[in-house]
Design a protein around this motif. Structure first.
Motif, PDB file in Angstrom:
ATOM      1  N   UNK A 238      37.687  52.323  34.090  1.00  0.00           N
ATOM      2  CA  UNK A 238      39.020  51.863  34.460  1.00  0.00           C
ATOM      3  C   UNK A 238      39.276  50.474  33.921  1.00  0.00           C
ATOM      4  N   UNK A 239      39.903  49.649  34.733  1.00  0.00           N
ATOM      5  CA  UNK A 239      40.269  48.304  34.298  1.00  0.00           C
ATOM      6  C   UNK A 239      39.030  47.430  34.122  1.00  0.00           C
ATOM      7  N   UNK A 240      38.973  46.721  32.993  1.00  0.00           N
ATOM      8  CA  UNK A 240      37.865  45.805  32.722  1.00  0.00           C
ATOM      9  C   UNK A 240      38.193  44.432  33.299  1.00  0.00           C
ATOM     10  N   UNK A 241      37.303  43.908  34.136  1.00  0.00           N
ATOM     11  CA  UNK A 241      37.556  42.627  34.794  1.00  0.00           C
ATOM     12  C   UNK A 241      36.242  42.039  35.291  1.00  0.00           C
ATOM     13  N   UNK A 242      36.286  40.781  35.682  1.00  0.00           N
ATOM     14  CA  UNK A 242      35.113  40.101  36.245  1.00  0.00           C
ATOM     15  C   UNK A 242      35.169  40.186  37.769  1.00  0.00           C
ATOM     16  N   UNK A 243      34.028  39.921  38.412  1.00  0.00           N
ATOM     17  CA  UNK A 243      34.030  39.874  39.869  1.00  0.00           C
ATOM     18  C   UNK A 243      34.837  38.675  40.371  1.00  0.00           C
ATOM     19  N   UNK A 244      34.940  37.632  39.560  1.00  0.00           N
ATOM     20  CA  UNK A 244      35.809  36.505  39.912  1.00  0.00           C
ATOM     21  C   UNK A 244      37.249  36.987  40.047  1.00  0.00           C
ATOM     22  N   UNK A 245      37.671  37.830  39.116  1.00  0.00           N
ATOM     23  CA  UNK A 245      39.019  38.380  39.168  1.00  0.00           C
ATOM     24  C   UNK A 245      39.190  39.265  40.406  1.00  0.00           C
ATOM     25  N   UNK A 246      38.159  40.029  40.742  1.00  0.00           N
ATOM     26  CA  UNK A 246      38.213  40.878  41.943  1.00  0.00           C
ATOM     27  C   UNK A 246      38.457  40.021  43.176  1.00  0.00           C
ATOM     28  N   UNK A 247      37.714  38.912  43.293  1.00  0.00           N
ATOM     29  CA  UNK A 247      37.886  38.024  44.436  1.00  0.00           C
ATOM     30  C   UNK A 247      39.274  37.385  44.448  1.00  0.00           C
ATOM     31  N   UNK A 248      39.780  37.035  43.264  1.00  0.00           N
ATOM     32  CA  UNK A 248      41.117  36.436  43.180  1.00  0.00           C
ATOM     33  C   UNK A 248      42.198  37.426  43.603  1.00  0.00           C
ATOM     34  N   UNK A 249      42.087  38.654  43.132  1.00  0.00           N
ATOM     35  CA  UNK A 249      43.060  39.687  43.503  1.00  0.00           C
ATOM     36  C   UNK A 249      42.995  39.945  45.008  1.00  0.00           C
ATOM     37  N   UNK A 250      41.784  39.997  45.551  1.00  0.00           N
ATOM     38  CA  UNK A 250      41.618  40.218  46.992  1.00  0.00           C
ATOM     39  C   UNK A 250      42.278  39.099  47.791  1.00  0.00           C
ATOM     40  N   UNK A 251      42.148  37.869  47.306  1.00  0.00           N
ATOM     41  CA  UNK A 251      42.757  36.727  47.999  1.00  0.00           C
ATOM     42  C   UNK A 251      44.282  36.827  47.985  1.00  0.00           C
ATOM     43  N   UNK A 252      44.846  37.199  46.850  1.00  0.00           N
ATOM     44  CA  UNK A 252      46.305  37.328  46.734  1.00  0.00           C
ATOM     45  C   UNK A 252      46.814  38.449  47.639  1.00  0.00           C
TER      46      UNK A 252
END
Length: 337
Positions: A238-252
């Protein structure tokens, strides 16, 4: 048509079995007597679920389970970044696959086998976005799990080249509702993050993974059964991303604060060594171990364009998938926001 599913008590296997039954298929599952079957419907309620007790490392029980089946989904695997006895990866992930292939060959009714491999079997990408043509370079392995899946992949592809009607599928980092096991690392990390046990980002966002929602992967498996061409490989990523991005999306999505600092990987690795030492004393497997950090030092980015073309695979966005996961974890009481 009767379908056999190995690994049915696991995170992905349980979701697959429920979906197959909802679609009207007759499903037989091979599970160990000690397996937690809470993810499966009751055989008496479903009417189309049959439970057989055995183990993929026990050939006789596997052969019996295959009897009269038309389709085999081989999902069972030992999925952990670290074990005190690494030989178990090879007895289960390689030995188990060999048993499945032998049992399928001996069972004359099986028309197709769908083998669940892993993106780890293809190896790190480190700067490119790879497709199904990538073969593991075997110069190094970050984990013993990765090493076992790469070796098993060769065995599966060899069987396919010799005429076995086998389709290999390669999920990415699977996430979504369901059991919070080692196979649901995203769920586990979100729980740690929202409960204050993981106060910062892991590393600096240089890692990249291909994230796959579990229900998309389930639909990809069923599409591989119905449309997949024997001998072919399909990335169910699926979408390629970092775990940093996962945490950022979760925060938003939760309207909470993003982590304010980064935890260097060498600190995480030191913590991993301590966790391994603690694990050897307590017997409880660690959330973080040195092999996990080795994985985070590389990139694992893949394209699922082939699956989109040939299987009509439609992975959802990470934003949509995480929104569902966060609400599910909140309703479970595992996180609060």
């Amino acid at each position: 048509m009767k379908i056999l599913v190995t690994g049915a008590s696991g995170y992905l296997g349980g979701r697959l079995c429920n979906t197959l039954i909802q679609k009207g298929f007759s499903v037989r599952v091979l599970v160990r007597p000690t397996s937690d079957l809470s993810a499966l419907p009751s055989p008496t309620d479903a009417g189309t679920l049959e439970i057989v007790y055995g183990d993929i490392t026990d050939y006789a029980s596997l052969l019996s389970a295959c009897s009269t089946c038309n389709i085999v989904f081989h999902i069972a695997a030992l999925v952990e970044p670290w074990l005190p006895d690494p030989s178990k990866f090879f007895s289960v992930n390689i030995g188990g696959l060999k048993n499945v292939l032998a049992a399928v060959k001996e069972t004359k009714t099986v028309e197709k086998t769908i083998y669940t491999s892993s993106f780890f079997a293809l190896g790190p990408t480190d700067g490119i976005i790879a497709d199904e043509n990538q073969v593991h370079h075997e110069k190094f392995f970050c984990t013993e799990y990765e090493k076992s899946k790469a070796a098993a992949d060769k065995i599966a592809l060899q069987a396919a080249s010799e005429g076995m009607p086998l389709v290999a599928v390669y999920p990415g980092v699977i996430y979504g509702p369901g059991k919070v096991t080692a196979g649901n690392v995203v769920g586990r990390m979100i729980i740690e993050r929202f409960n204050g046990r993981l106060p910062g980002y892991i590393g600096y966002g240089n890692d990249r993974f291909s994230f796959s929602h579990v229900d998309d992967v389930v639909e990809g498996h069923i599409a591989a059964m119905e449309k997949g061409q024997p001998g072919n490989r399909y990335l169910l990523t699926g979408e390629n991303a970092s775990f940093k991005h996962v945490f950022d999306v979760a925060a938003v999505l939760t309207n909470t604060k993003k982590p304010r600092f980064n935890i260097p990987l060498w600190v995480i690795e030191a913590y991993g060594w301590l966790s391994v030492l603690f694990s050897r004393i307590t017997g409880k497997l660690p959330l973080i171990s040195p092999p996990t950090v080795h994985v985070l030092r590389h990139r694992w980015e893949y394209s699922c364009d082939k699956a989109k073309r040939e299987l009509d695979y439609r992975p959802r966005s990470l934003n949509d998938g995480l929104a569902e996961v966060l609400l599910w974890l909140k309703n479970l009481g595992s996180i609060g926001y």
